[in-house]
Scaffold this motif. Sequence first.
Motif, PDB file in Angstrom:
ATOM      1  N   ILE A 201       4.893  -1.147   2.712  1.00  9.93           N
ATOM      2  CA  ILE A 201       4.212   0.151   2.766  1.00  9.93           C
ATOM      3  C   ILE A 201       5.167   1.215   2.235  1.00  9.93           C
ATOM      4  O   ILE A 201       6.295   1.342   2.703  1.00  9.93           O
TER       5      ILE A 201
ATOM      6  N   ALA B 143      -0.623  -3.896   8.344  1.00 14.19           N
ATOM      7  CA  ALA B 143       0.576  -4.676   8.004  1.00 14.19           C
ATOM      8  C   ALA B 143       0.863  -5.705   9.082  1.00 14.19           C
ATOM      9  O   ALA B 143       1.186  -6.869   8.795  1.00 14.19           O
TER      10      ALA B 143
ATOM     11  N   MET C 150      -3.362   8.071   7.600  1.00 15.44           N
ATOM     12  CA  MET C 150      -3.313   6.670   7.170  1.00 15.44           C
ATOM     13  C   MET C 150      -2.158   5.893   7.816  1.00 15.44           C
ATOM     14  O   MET C 150      -2.089   4.667   7.690  1.00 15.44           O
TER      15      MET C 150
ATOM     16  N   VAL D 120       1.070   5.155   1.364  1.00 14.32           N
ATOM     17  CA  VAL D 120       0.513   6.030   2.393  1.00 14.32           C
ATOM     18  C   VAL D 120       0.937   7.463   2.102  1.00 14.32           C
ATOM     19  O   VAL D 120       2.129   7.766   2.075  1.00 14.32           O
TER      20      VAL D 120
ATOM     21  N   MET E 276       0.840  -1.198   0.000  1.00 12.53           N
ATOM     22  CA  MET E 276       0.000   0.000   0.000  1.00 12.53           C
ATOM     23  C   MET E 276       0.872   1.244   0.000  1.00 12.53           C
ATOM     24  O   MET E 276       2.034   1.210   0.403  1.00 12.53           O
TER      25      MET E 276
ATOM     26  N   SER F  61      -3.183   3.272  10.680  1.00  8.40           N
ATOM     27  CA  SER F  61      -4.017   2.178  10.181  1.00  8.40           C
ATOM     28  C   SER F  61      -3.227   1.273   9.235  1.00  8.40           C
ATOM     29  O   SER F  61      -3.428   0.055   9.213  1.00  8.40           O
ATOM     30  N   SER F  62      -2.310   1.858   8.471  1.00  5.91           N
ATOM     31  CA  SER F  62      -1.530   1.022   7.550  1.00  5.91           C
ATOM     32  C   SER F  62      -0.568   0.113   8.323  1.00  5.91           C
ATOM     33  O   SER F  62      -0.392  -1.061   7.974  1.00  5.91           O
TER      34      SER F  62
END
Lengths: 566, 191
Positions: free
Chosen positions: A530, A521, A513, A508, A506, A516-517
């Motif tokens: 990330i 993970a 974010m 960011v 993902m 939450s990321s």
Amino acid sequence: MTKINGAEIIMECLRKEGVEFIFGYPGGANLPMYDALHKYPDVKHILARHEQGAAHAADAYARVSGKAGVVWATSGPGATNLVTGIANAWMDSVPLVCITGQVVSWLLGRDGFQEADITGITIPIVKQNWLVLDVEDIAPTIAEAFHIATTGRPGPVLVDIPRDVQQALCEFVYPDHVDIAGYQPKMQGHPQQVKKAAQLIDESQKPLILAGHGVVISRAADELRELAEKAQIPVITTLLGLGGMPGSHDLNMGMPGMHGMYWNNMGIQEADLVIGIGMRFDDRVTGSLKDFAPNAKIIHIDIDPAEIGKNVKTMIPIVGDVRTVLQQLIPHVQPARHDEWRGWFRDMREKHPSITIPESDRIVPQYVINKIYEMSGPKAYYATGVGQHQMWAAQYFWSDNPYSFVTSGGAGTMGFEVPAAIGVQFARPHDTVWAFCGDGGFQMTMEELALCTEYELPIKFAIINNHYLGMVRQWQDKFYDHNLSAVRMFQPDFVKIAEAMGISAMRVTEKSMVESSIEAALRHPGAVLIDFEVEEVEDCYPMMPPGVSLSDTIDQPKVGEPEYAR
Amino acid sequence: MSGRLHTIVALVENRPGVLNKIASKWRQRGFNIESLTVGHSEVAGLSRMTFTVDGASNDIEQVTKQLYKVIEVVKITDVSDQQVIARELALIKIATTRENRGAVIEIVDVFRAKIVDVAADSLVIETTGTEEKIDALIGMLTPFGLKELVRTGRVAMVRGGTSTVTAPAQNGQYRHYRSAGEGKPKVGSLI
């Protein structure tokens, strides 16, 4: 006894040495070794995507497991691709046993296909290397190789074996001990020196411990803590010493040096006694040598006699294994308080907090790194690359998990992070492993991502992506008149790259974010990447400009000062 | 360089690559080796090296410590500050004519050197001694026509009963390392 071939003898030796993993890459000159592999299923081969990756992975595996890392490569380019990895292990004293295939012995020196004089090439970056020309020498040589790599001050070794020697037959006899006249590392410190050191510690008012990689290598965290607690001595840990002292401990002061804590750099200048333990007074720690610790007497404990007096003048040198010497030393040291001295540190820390995460609506790299530390629990391991993100990762590392910080210190090898995290995960299969990646270094070794899918490694990769070679950019800004040269580059889509490698990923871009990321993970059972798009021109502070004294460390840039202005 | 010539004596295992490794340690720090001699020692499997290097004492001490890291180095000592006998051997080829040969021989006699080869137009002179003596002899002979000169470099031994550099007691023998060519003339002949 039955005769087996040289390659099988190599495998028998590895089994005798308790080797779990070989990190390697096959080729023409080590085919017999790969042929022998399937007969020894208890030794697992990890296929890297580049020999440098194999070497770094084995290096990190060795650091965390405490065992020698084993690397295989073929002759010529296979062997030369190891060179960066070997140099990295050499600079950081990591036990690495590299076994390279070589062209058949009758082609040696005749520029055979894929021939490289790898024993010649690696002389300055190995503890020892061998070209084995007789199958009977393989077992004694490998026994010597493991002995030399793992004892004394550890380091890389290389055994080069021509293909015909791997195929020749011989009985397997493994020597039960190795005795080398010119190699007798001393474990015990000289008792008289130990007593003198204890006396110096008792007499001191402002003692400081500088703990280095030696504490981690000899697994002496308990002893270090005991000594520090007994005499209430503040402990500064070098970059590679991080994890040698519990992060949350009252006496742990964190890192010194070029990007170290301001209070530590000032503390060293203020101290009346510096106790260097398993460290080598590296220029990134000392700054200008003539101004280093002007008020301090120096005790230096190191297993390598060549380190004594190399950079600083030592009053009491003790040559020996850090853990053994500390065990000898602790009973002689009198309990002490040093309240005033510790108060000095407390004041300094209050006045100069050194690590403050800048307030910003955007994502600052320190914020990301700190969040990862906060959220990953007490048992996580961390590997880093080299540059700004590495320094921030070191500054914000205050974990209690011993020996959990893996970084390329002496050599400063960009691209270490991805293969290193892989090596760490093999050593700690059940623990969370993070790789802090720079966007530059990541592109150097990102081919190794494929291993996460192939070997089901749930590594979490955090790219601290500032779209710059950040540390170089910082230096160009500060010391080369803002002349930014070759520090901005086209970037591939890291998310797509990860996905192409079979890894969830993902990007960011918003501060909201970040948490939450990281949470996602950590929850995900497999590997995750990330790509944190962080503030582009954030500078790493505190900073001691190159060549100056520790006293000239800049804690934070003052707004309006032209040379440090944004 | 700011320092002086140091004489360093090392006892090393006799095996391939040792010379390379030792030379590499000096090279890494930018030292130039002025002279180097290697030969067998009194212990089978060990060679004794004598080298002379120009440099400041503390720099030399640093490199000497680094040299201990070469696994094959058993013992190494800087004998510069000790009472040593230091000698060198030289072969000197001098162009001579019938007319001046007598004069050359006279100089050779004064220096107690030896003539080891005589040809119609040349003499080869062998001499041993300190560097200074050999320098002086060469200085005297050069005007006649110095055709070729070879010197061994310094070998040194501490005076009196103490040994210069002795091998520590070792259980068993020092290992004998085969040279690539040894005992395998066909395979090794190309190496």
